[in-house]
Design a protein around this motif. Structure first.
Motif, PDB file in Angstrom:
ATOM      1  N   TYR A  19     -59.447 -28.860 -65.634  1.00  0.00           N
ATOM      2  CA  TYR A  19     -60.665 -28.434 -64.948  1.00  0.00           C
ATOM      3  C   TYR A  19     -61.609 -29.626 -64.809  1.00  0.00           C
ATOM      4  O   TYR A  19     -61.633 -30.517 -65.653  1.00  0.00           O
ATOM      5  CB  TYR A  19     -61.381 -27.333 -65.737  1.00  0.00           C
ATOM      6  CG  TYR A  19     -60.571 -26.071 -65.866  1.00  0.00           C
ATOM      7  CD1 TYR A  19     -60.681 -25.068 -64.916  1.00  0.00           C
ATOM      8  CD2 TYR A  19     -59.698 -25.884 -66.926  1.00  0.00           C
ATOM      9  CE1 TYR A  19     -59.938 -23.898 -65.017  1.00  0.00           C
ATOM     10  CE2 TYR A  19     -58.948 -24.723 -67.037  1.00  0.00           C
ATOM     11  CZ  TYR A  19     -59.073 -23.739 -66.081  1.00  0.00           C
ATOM     12  OH  TYR A  19     -58.335 -22.591 -66.176  1.00  0.00           O
ATOM     13  N   ILE A  21     -65.707 -30.620 -64.341  1.00  0.00           N
ATOM     14  CA  ILE A  21     -67.060 -30.085 -64.530  1.00  0.00           C
ATOM     15  C   ILE A  21     -67.994 -30.826 -63.588  1.00  0.00           C
ATOM     16  O   ILE A  21     -68.190 -32.035 -63.723  1.00  0.00           O
ATOM     17  CB  ILE A  21     -67.515 -30.244 -65.997  1.00  0.00           C
ATOM     18  CG1 ILE A  21     -66.542 -29.514 -66.926  1.00  0.00           C
ATOM     19  CG2 ILE A  21     -68.941 -29.722 -66.169  1.00  0.00           C
ATOM     20  CD1 ILE A  21     -66.811 -29.748 -68.397  1.00  0.00           C
ATOM     21  N   ASP A  22     -68.550 -30.097 -62.624  1.00  0.00           N
ATOM     22  CA  ASP A  22     -69.443 -30.705 -61.638  1.00  0.00           C
ATOM     23  C   ASP A  22     -70.889 -30.740 -62.106  1.00  0.00           C
ATOM     24  O   ASP A  22     -71.634 -31.646 -61.733  1.00  0.00           O
ATOM     25  CB  ASP A  22     -69.350 -29.947 -60.309  1.00  0.00           C
ATOM     26  CG  ASP A  22     -67.957 -30.084 -59.682  1.00  0.00           C
ATOM     27  OD1 ASP A  22     -67.394 -31.183 -59.721  1.00  0.00           O
ATOM     28  OD2 ASP A  22     -67.446 -29.080 -59.166  1.00  0.00           O
ATOM     29  N   GLU A  23     -71.295 -29.739 -62.882  1.00  0.00           N
ATOM     30  CA  GLU A  23     -72.676 -29.680 -63.380  1.00  0.00           C
ATOM     31  C   GLU A  23     -72.671 -29.128 -64.799  1.00  0.00           C
ATOM     32  O   GLU A  23     -71.867 -28.256 -65.129  1.00  0.00           O
ATOM     33  CB  GLU A  23     -73.544 -28.746 -62.520  1.00  0.00           C
ATOM     34  CG  GLU A  23     -73.749 -29.196 -61.105  1.00  0.00           C
ATOM     35  CD  GLU A  23     -74.592 -28.203 -60.317  1.00  0.00           C
ATOM     36  OE1 GLU A  23     -75.503 -27.576 -60.925  1.00  0.00           O
ATOM     37  OE2 GLU A  23     -74.349 -28.036 -59.117  1.00  0.00           O
ATOM     38  N   THR A  24     -73.596 -29.625 -65.602  1.00  0.00           N
ATOM     39  CA  THR A  24     -73.813 -29.107 -66.955  1.00  0.00           C
ATOM     40  C   THR A  24     -75.301 -28.903 -67.149  1.00  0.00           C
ATOM     41  O   THR A  24     -76.088 -29.814 -66.923  1.00  0.00           O
ATOM     42  CB  THR A  24     -73.295 -30.097 -68.028  1.00  0.00           C
ATOM     43  OG1 THR A  24     -71.903 -30.334 -67.806  1.00  0.00           O
ATOM     44  CG2 THR A  24     -73.493 -29.558 -69.416  1.00  0.00           C
ATOM     45  N   GLN A  40     -74.572 -23.865 -69.377  1.00  0.00           N
ATOM     46  CA  GLN A  40     -74.064 -23.347 -68.116  1.00  0.00           C
ATOM     47  C   GLN A  40     -73.280 -24.472 -67.459  1.00  0.00           C
ATOM     48  O   GLN A  40     -73.827 -25.555 -67.201  1.00  0.00           O
ATOM     49  CB  GLN A  40     -75.193 -22.884 -67.203  1.00  0.00           C
ATOM     50  CG  GLN A  40     -74.696 -22.324 -65.895  1.00  0.00           C
ATOM     51  CD  GLN A  40     -75.825 -21.869 -64.990  1.00  0.00           C
ATOM     52  OE1 GLN A  40     -76.996 -22.085 -65.275  1.00  0.00           O
ATOM     53  NE2 GLN A  40     -75.469 -21.257 -63.889  1.00  0.00           N
ATOM     54  N   LEU A  41     -71.991 -24.228 -67.217  1.00  0.00           N
ATOM     55  CA  LEU A  41     -71.120 -25.241 -66.637  1.00  0.00           C
ATOM     56  C   LEU A  41     -70.660 -24.785 -65.262  1.00  0.00           C
ATOM     57  O   LEU A  41     -70.246 -23.637 -65.091  1.00  0.00           O
ATOM     58  CB  LEU A  41     -69.886 -25.470 -67.510  1.00  0.00           C
ATOM     59  CG  LEU A  41     -70.146 -25.847 -68.963  1.00  0.00           C
ATOM     60  CD1 LEU A  41     -68.834 -25.926 -69.717  1.00  0.00           C
ATOM     61  CD2 LEU A  41     -70.907 -27.145 -69.064  1.00  0.00           C
ATOM     62  N   VAL A  42     -70.740 -25.662 -64.288  1.00  0.00           N
ATOM     63  CA  VAL A  42     -70.178 -25.411 -62.968  1.00  0.00           C
ATOM     64  C   VAL A  42     -68.852 -26.164 -62.946  1.00  0.00           C
ATOM     65  O   VAL A  42     -68.816 -27.392 -62.968  1.00  0.00           O
ATOM     66  CB  VAL A  42     -71.118 -25.893 -61.846  1.00  0.00           C
ATOM     67  CG1 VAL A  42     -70.478 -25.693 -60.483  1.00  0.00           C
ATOM     68  CG2 VAL A  42     -72.463 -25.187 -61.940  1.00  0.00           C
ATOM     69  N   MET A  43     -67.756 -25.379 -62.954  1.00  0.00           N
ATOM     70  CA  MET A  43     -66.428 -25.967 -63.094  1.00  0.00           C
ATOM     71  C   MET A  43     -65.541 -25.556 -61.927  1.00  0.00           C
ATOM     72  O   MET A  43     -65.787 -24.559 -61.264  1.00  0.00           O
ATOM     73  CB  MET A  43     -65.779 -25.485 -64.400  1.00  0.00           C
ATOM     74  CG  MET A  43     -66.595 -25.791 -65.621  1.00  0.00           C
ATOM     75  SD  MET A  43     -65.895 -25.054 -67.098  1.00  0.00           S
ATOM     76  CE  MET A  43     -64.415 -26.015 -67.278  1.00  0.00           C
ATOM     77  N   ARG A  44     -64.479 -26.343 -61.752  1.00  0.00           N
ATOM     78  CA  ARG A  44     -63.466 -26.003 -60.755  1.00  0.00           C
ATOM     79  C   ARG A  44     -62.121 -26.539 -61.219  1.00  0.00           C
ATOM     80  O   ARG A  44     -62.053 -27.453 -62.047  1.00  0.00           O
ATOM     81  CB  ARG A  44     -63.824 -26.580 -59.385  1.00  0.00           C
ATOM     82  CG  ARG A  44     -63.941 -28.084 -59.355  1.00  0.00           C
ATOM     83  CD  ARG A  44     -64.500 -28.575 -58.024  1.00  0.00           C
ATOM     84  NE  ARG A  44     -64.951 -29.949 -58.151  1.00  0.00           N
ATOM     85  CZ  ARG A  44     -64.186 -31.001 -57.887  1.00  0.00           C
ATOM     86  NH1 ARG A  44     -62.945 -30.859 -57.459  1.00  0.00           N
ATOM     87  NH2 ARG A  44     -64.667 -32.223 -58.043  1.00  0.00           N
ATOM     88  N   ASN A  46     -58.835 -28.592 -61.251  1.00  0.00           N
ATOM     89  CA  ASN A  46     -58.530 -29.945 -60.806  1.00  0.00           C
ATOM     90  C   ASN A  46     -57.344 -29.885 -59.843  1.00  0.00           C
ATOM     91  O   ASN A  46     -56.227 -29.545 -60.248  1.00  0.00           O
ATOM     92  CB  ASN A  46     -58.182 -30.824 -62.013  1.00  0.00           C
ATOM     93  CG  ASN A  46     -57.979 -32.273 -61.644  1.00  0.00           C
ATOM     94  OD1 ASN A  46     -57.906 -32.611 -60.471  1.00  0.00           O
ATOM     95  ND2 ASN A  46     -57.874 -33.117 -62.636  1.00  0.00           N
TER      96      ASN A  46
END
Length: 79
Positions: A19, A21-24, A40-44, A46
């Motif tokens: 994965y 992590i774009d934002e933490t 709060q994690l913005v994930m996607r 890979n």
């Protein structure tokens, strides 16, 4: 506190993460006897790791997970 010896990890054993992590976003609430951390994690996924969605594992020491949510839906232990 950990007492065991750290395990050696070699460069040849590393892989691209499952994965990204774009934002933490972190908020800390400090108390005399404990600390609450809201993360709060913005994930996607890979795209370099191919198809399929492996389980997301959260590692930590001396932590108690109080709540987890995905897209504003609270997750249960079975999730």
């Amino acid at each position: 506190m950990r007492t065991e010896q750290p395990q050696v990890i070699y460069l040849k054993d590393y892989q691209a993460p499952e994965y990204l992590i774009d934002e933490t976003h972190l908020t800390f609430e400090l108390f005399e006897d404990h600390t609450l951390v809201h993360a709060q994690l913005v994930m996607r996924r890979n795209p370099a790791r191919g198809a399929g969605l492996p389980p997301l594992v959260l590692d930590g020491q001396q932590l108690e997970l109080l709540r987890a949510a995905l897209d504003d839906r609270e997750l249960l232990a079975a999730d």
